[in-house]
Design a protein around this motif. Structure first.
Motif, mmCIF file in Angstrom:
data_model
loop_
_atom_site.group_PDB
_atom_site.id
_atom_site.type_symbol
_atom_site.label_atom_id
_atom_site.label_comp_id
_atom_site.label_asym_id
_atom_site.label_seq_id
_atom_site.Cartn_x
_atom_site.Cartn_y
_atom_site.Cartn_z
ATOM 1 N N ASN A 137 0.622 -1.246 -0.047
ATOM 2 C CA ASN A 137 -0.073 0.031 0.054
ATOM 3 C C ASN A 137 0.768 1.185 0.011
ATOM 4 O OD1 ASN A 137 -2.397 -1.482 0.241
ATOM 5 N ND2 ASN A 137 -2.273 -1.553 2.330
ATOM 6 N N LEU A 138 2.227 1.172 0.178
ATOM 7 C CA LEU A 138 3.019 2.316 0.148
ATOM 8 C C LEU A 138 2.916 3.154 -1.489
ATOM 9 C CD1 LEU A 138 6.201 0.975 1.787
ATOM 10 C CD2 LEU A 138 4.487 2.560 2.740
ATOM 11 N N PRO A 139 3.006 4.260 -1.545
ATOM 12 C CA PRO A 139 3.083 5.045 -2.845
ATOM 13 C C PRO A 139 4.496 4.541 -3.778
ATOM 14 C CG PRO A 139 3.528 6.573 -1.396
ATOM 15 C CD PRO A 139 3.239 5.254 -0.418
ATOM 16 N N GLU A 140 4.233 4.757 -4.791
ATOM 17 C CA GLU A 140 5.685 4.349 -5.775
ATOM 18 C C GLU A 140 6.771 5.204 -5.349
ATOM 19 O OE1 GLU A 140 6.084 2.355 -8.120
ATOM 20 O OE2 GLU A 140 4.021 1.315 -7.454
ATOM 21 N N ARG A 141 7.842 4.682 -5.467
ATOM 22 C CA ARG A 141 9.015 5.635 -5.058
ATOM 23 C C ARG A 141 9.316 6.536 -6.227
ATOM 24 N NH1 ARG A 141 14.818 3.004 -3.795
ATOM 25 N NH2 ARG A 141 13.640 2.111 -2.458
ATOM 26 N N PRO A 142 9.800 7.813 -5.732
ATOM 27 C CA PRO A 142 9.790 8.837 -6.580
ATOM 28 C C PRO A 142 10.917 8.908 -7.377
ATOM 29 C CG PRO A 142 10.735 9.789 -4.440
ATOM 30 C CD PRO A 142 9.925 8.268 -4.033
ATOM 31 N N PRO A 143 10.914 9.379 -8.541
ATOM 32 C CA PRO A 143 12.145 9.303 -9.667
ATOM 33 C C PRO A 143 13.228 9.690 -8.957
ATOM 34 C CG PRO A 143 10.576 11.063 -10.297
ATOM 35 C CD PRO A 143 9.868 10.447 -9.126
ATOM 36 N N ALA A 144 14.460 9.160 -9.321
ATOM 37 C CA ALA A 144 15.759 9.590 -8.750
ATOM 38 C C ALA A 144 16.247 11.051 -9.326
ATOM 39 C CB ALA A 144 16.721 8.491 -9.383
ATOM 40 N N VAL A 145 16.627 11.738 -8.411
ATOM 41 C CA VAL A 145 16.916 13.176 -9.023
ATOM 42 C C VAL A 145 18.418 13.036 -9.373
ATOM 43 C CG1 VAL A 145 17.155 15.456 -8.201
ATOM 44 C CG2 VAL A 145 15.257 14.231 -7.495
ATOM 45 N N VAL A 146 19.281 12.123 -8.521
ATOM 46 C CA VAL A 146 20.628 12.262 -8.851
ATOM 47 C C VAL A 146 20.981 11.161 -9.567
ATOM 48 C CG1 VAL A 146 22.742 11.932 -7.483
ATOM 49 C CG2 VAL A 146 20.949 13.283 -6.541
ATOM 50 N N ASP A 147 22.039 11.237 -10.867
ATOM 51 C CA ASP A 147 22.257 10.208 -11.830
ATOM 52 C C ASP A 147 23.557 9.517 -10.666
ATOM 53 O OD1 ASP A 147 22.836 8.690 -13.617
ATOM 54 O OD2 ASP A 147 23.759 10.072 -14.766
ATOM 55 N N PRO A 148 23.509 8.041 -10.518
ATOM 56 C CA PRO A 148 24.474 7.416 -9.679
ATOM 57 C C PRO A 148 25.670 7.515 -10.509
ATOM 58 C CG PRO A 148 22.662 6.237 -9.952
ATOM 59 C CD PRO A 148 22.288 7.350 -10.700
ATOM 60 N N ILE B 102 21.723 19.540 -9.464
ATOM 61 C CA ILE B 102 21.411 20.997 -9.801
ATOM 62 C C ILE B 102 21.035 21.145 -11.116
ATOM 63 C CG2 ILE B 102 22.421 23.081 -9.755
ATOM 64 C CD1 ILE B 102 23.864 22.432 -7.113
ATOM 65 N N ASP B 103 21.648 20.459 -11.972
ATOM 66 C CA ASP B 103 21.340 20.690 -13.182
ATOM 67 C C ASP B 103 19.984 20.341 -13.830
ATOM 68 O OD1 ASP B 103 23.820 21.751 -14.383
ATOM 69 O OD2 ASP B 103 24.756 19.697 -14.614
ATOM 70 N N LYS B 104 19.607 18.996 -13.178
ATOM 71 C CA LYS B 104 18.358 18.548 -13.345
ATOM 72 C C LYS B 104 17.028 19.616 -12.629
ATOM 73 C CE LYS B 104 18.947 13.932 -13.769
ATOM 74 N NZ LYS B 104 18.584 12.439 -13.352
ATOM 75 N N ILE B 105 17.602 20.146 -11.580
ATOM 76 C CA ILE B 105 16.501 21.086 -10.883
ATOM 77 C C ILE B 105 16.502 22.451 -11.642
ATOM 78 C CG2 ILE B 105 16.055 22.201 -8.845
ATOM 79 C CD1 ILE B 105 17.279 20.181 -7.362
ATOM 80 N N ASP B 106 17.624 22.967 -11.875
ATOM 81 C CA ASP B 106 17.663 24.296 -12.545
ATOM 82 C C ASP B 106 18.990 24.513 -13.126
ATOM 83 O OD1 ASP B 106 17.346 26.708 -13.470
ATOM 84 O OD2 ASP B 106 16.999 27.949 -11.451
ATOM 85 N N PRO B 107 19.114 24.446 -14.552
ATOM 86 C CA PRO B 107 20.558 24.388 -15.006
ATOM 87 C C PRO B 107 21.156 25.719 -15.018
ATOM 88 C CG PRO B 107 18.544 23.813 -16.770
ATOM 89 C CD PRO B 107 17.858 23.783 -15.347
ATOM 90 N N ASP B 108 20.261 26.760 -14.801
ATOM 91 C CA ASP B 108 20.838 28.125 -14.970
ATOM 92 C C ASP B 108 21.508 28.437 -13.670
ATOM 93 O OD1 ASP B 108 19.881 28.168 -17.724
ATOM 94 O OD2 ASP B 108 18.080 29.137 -16.976
ATOM 95 N N ILE B 109 21.533 27.897 -12.534
ATOM 96 C CA ILE B 109 22.111 28.005 -11.480
ATOM 97 C C ILE B 109 23.872 27.747 -11.507
ATOM 98 C CG2 ILE B 109 22.445 27.452 -9.039
ATOM 99 C CD1 ILE B 109 19.733 26.617 -8.989
ATOM 100 N N VAL B 110 24.584 28.870 -11.121
ATOM 101 C CA VAL B 110 25.892 28.755 -11.176
ATOM 102 C C VAL B 110 26.340 28.742 -9.605
ATOM 103 C CG1 VAL B 110 27.909 29.855 -11.768
ATOM 104 C CG2 VAL B 110 25.917 30.214 -13.368
ATOM 105 N N ALA C 85 27.109 9.629 -12.504
ATOM 106 C CA ALA C 85 27.700 10.933 -12.601
ATOM 107 C C ALA C 85 29.040 11.185 -11.835
ATOM 108 C CB ALA C 85 26.586 12.073 -12.660
ATOM 109 N N PRO C 86 30.006 11.871 -12.267
ATOM 110 C CA PRO C 86 31.225 12.075 -11.544
ATOM 111 C C PRO C 86 30.700 12.946 -10.309
ATOM 112 C CG PRO C 86 31.684 13.093 -13.492
ATOM 113 C CD PRO C 86 29.951 12.277 -13.553
ATOM 114 N N ASP C 87 29.794 13.940 -10.478
ATOM 115 C CA ASP C 87 29.475 14.854 -9.425
ATOM 116 C C ASP C 87 28.161 14.678 -9.177
ATOM 117 O OD1 ASP C 87 29.414 16.949 -7.555
ATOM 118 O OD2 ASP C 87 29.930 18.582 -8.657
ATOM 119 N N PRO C 88 27.579 13.922 -8.431
ATOM 120 C CA PRO C 88 26.061 13.838 -8.247
ATOM 121 C C PRO C 88 25.407 14.911 -7.780
ATOM 122 C CG PRO C 88 27.363 12.530 -6.717
ATOM 123 C CD PRO C 88 28.171 13.172 -7.372
#
Length: 127
Positions: A87-98, A108-116, A100-103
């Motif tokens: 009855n648990l809800p589905e797992r949310p999609p992964a935000v971090v690419d495992p 941050i790129d997935k959330i807002d790519p314009d952030i420096v 990637a050299p810098d997770p």
């Protein structure tokens, strides 16, 4: 001449007596201040001890449990109160690419790519 010496010696004795008296009075005043500070310190320590005792009384588990029972409408947790895993809800999609050299940077790129940030190089200006 002897008379002048006697007068000078008596004057010096009077001056010395006055100086010693002044030193005695200063030491008496300082002693009274020390005693007053010690009395204040004793009062403050007693007040701290009283406050700690009061805090221990207010913080006692029995008192807190009684207050919680009286003012909060809580019920004990039953063994059958838990839900099944299906009855648990589905797992949310992964935000971090495992892979990637810098997770954090990939997140941050997935959330807002314009952030420096300091870990990301500044984007090249469009020409």
């Amino acid at each position: 001449m002897m008379r002048l010496v006697h007068v000078l010696v008596i004057g010096m004795l009077v001056f010395a007596a006055a100086y010693v008296y002044r030193i005695k009075m200063e030491s008496t005043v300082r002693t009274e201040k020390v005693l007053q500070i010690q009395a204040e310190l004793r009062k403050e320590r007693e007040a701290i001890a009283r406050l700690r005792a009061e805090w221990a009384q207010l913080d006692s588990p029995g008192r807190l449990q009684g207050l919680a029972a009286r003012h909060l409408k809580l019920k004990p947790v039953g063994a059958r109160q838990f839900d099944a895993l299906k009855n648990l809800p589905e797992r949310p999609p992964a935000v971090v690419d495992p892979s990637a050299p810098d997770p954090i940077a990939s997140m941050i790129d997935k959330i807002d790519p314009d952030i420096v940030t300091g870990s990301l190089p500044a984007p090249e200006p469009a020409q």
